[in-house]
Design an enzyme around this catalytic site. Structure first.
Site, PDB file in Angstrom:
ATOM      1  N   HIS A 118       0.786  -1.387   0.156  1.00  0.00           N
ATOM      2  CA  HIS A 118       0.048   0.162   0.157  1.00  0.00           C
ATOM      3  C   HIS A 118       0.808   1.185  -0.023  1.00  0.00           C
ATOM      4  O   HIS A 118       1.979   1.299   0.578  1.00  0.00           O
ATOM      5  CB  HIS A 118      -0.783  -0.012   1.167  1.00  0.00           C
ATOM      6  N   ASP A 119       0.436   2.351  -0.782  1.00  0.00           N
ATOM      7  CA  ASP A 119       1.040   3.683  -0.657  1.00  0.00           C
ATOM      8  C   ASP A 119       2.392   3.735  -1.213  1.00  0.00           C
ATOM      9  O   ASP A 119       2.981   4.558  -1.331  1.00  0.00           O
ATOM     10  CB  ASP A 119       0.852   4.188   0.718  1.00  0.00           C
ATOM     11  N   GLY A 136       4.980  -0.895   3.053  1.00  0.00           N
ATOM     12  CA  GLY A 136       4.317   0.144   2.401  1.00  0.00           C
ATOM     13  C   GLY A 136       4.783   1.421   2.577  1.00  0.00           C
ATOM     14  O   GLY A 136       6.318   1.546   2.906  1.00  0.00           O
TER      15      GLY A 136
END
Length: 263
Positions: A118-119, A136
């Protein structure tokens, strides 16, 4: 041409000439651009935004829910740029409230079994080799390469044109234009072959080499080395990019190998 054995949610936005092979699943709130090929047994989940002329191979999962206990169901995306190839069993999680999206740029090659969490923000023309595991919030500049089976710590930044050896544990930021190797991960010279292939002149390459000699080989601490670079070297795109990267490093940069001059 869409195979009857694929499932495509009626609200998904699929360009007219996308090919979706049997046993793939396309969720709602998905967009797929023209000319993209979705291989068999691919799962494209909510929030995926896939560009034109991509190739996604069997077993890949794009835009899965983040593996982050803080994720609270916010509506986020996973963006794949144009002409990117995603090989077998790659997983790309969608974003969280931090950046609201995960991004893989255009003209990238993400090899089998890699995970992009994520991200993460992956630039254009990047290569992520087999079984790389990116935690992340990692940021990866254009034309960077991460060797196979490497693990990248969360919030690490990897500069443009950097090349990281296979099997590396990437705990610190890796500045632009360098090669990084050994354990712990250290500066191993500049990525001169890659720079030549991309049209950098001998003068530009020599400037980058001299800059990193000051940063890593002069015996100064990082702040002193940066001051010396700004005092002794004329402003240029490469100089300013490197200085800004190092000054703004949140985790600190990799160190020099204690031994011979890596150049």
């Amino acid at each position: 041409m869409n195979q009857p054995l694929a499932y495509i949610h009626p609200e998904a936005k699929i360009a007219h000439n996308v090919v979706i092979e049997p046993f793939s699943t396309i969720y709602k709130n998905v967009e797929i651009g023209e000319g993209t090929w979705i291989g068999p047994n691919v799962t494209i989940m909510e929030g995926a935004r896939i560009g034109k002329n991509c190739k996604i191979f069997p077993g890949a999962v794009i835009s899965s829910v983040p593996q982050d206990l803080k994720f609270a169901g916010e509506e986020t995306t996973a963006v794949i740029g144009d002409n990117t190839v995603i090989r077998e069993c790659v997983t790309v999680s969608r974003g969280t409230i931090d950046k609201m999206r995960t991004v893989v740029g255009s003209n990238c090659l993400i090899m089998s079994y890699a995970h992009i969490a994520h991200d993460c923000i992956v630039g254009n023309n990047c290569i992520v080799v087999n079984a790389v595991q990116m935690a992340g919030h990692v940021e990866m500049g254009d034309f960077a390469i991460i060797g196979g089976s490497s693990a990248v710590h969360q919030f690490v930044k990897i500069g443009a044109h950097a090349m990281i050896s296979g099997g590396s544990l990437v705990r610190k930021d890796v500045p632009p234009y360098v090669k990084a190797a050994r354990e712990p991960l250290t500066y191993a010279g500049i990525n001169s072959i890659g720079l030549r292939r991309r049209g950098f002149t001998s003068e530009q390459i020599n400037e980058v080499q001299q800059l990193y000699r000051i940063l890593f080989m002069s015996g100064n601490n990082t702040t002193e080395a940066l001051d010396k670079i700004e005092l002794e070297m004329a402003p240029s795109k490469e100089r300013d990019e490197i200085v800004n990267f190092v000054r703004n490093s949140g985790r600190g940069i990799i160190k020099s190998y204690i031994g011979k001059d890596a150049n």
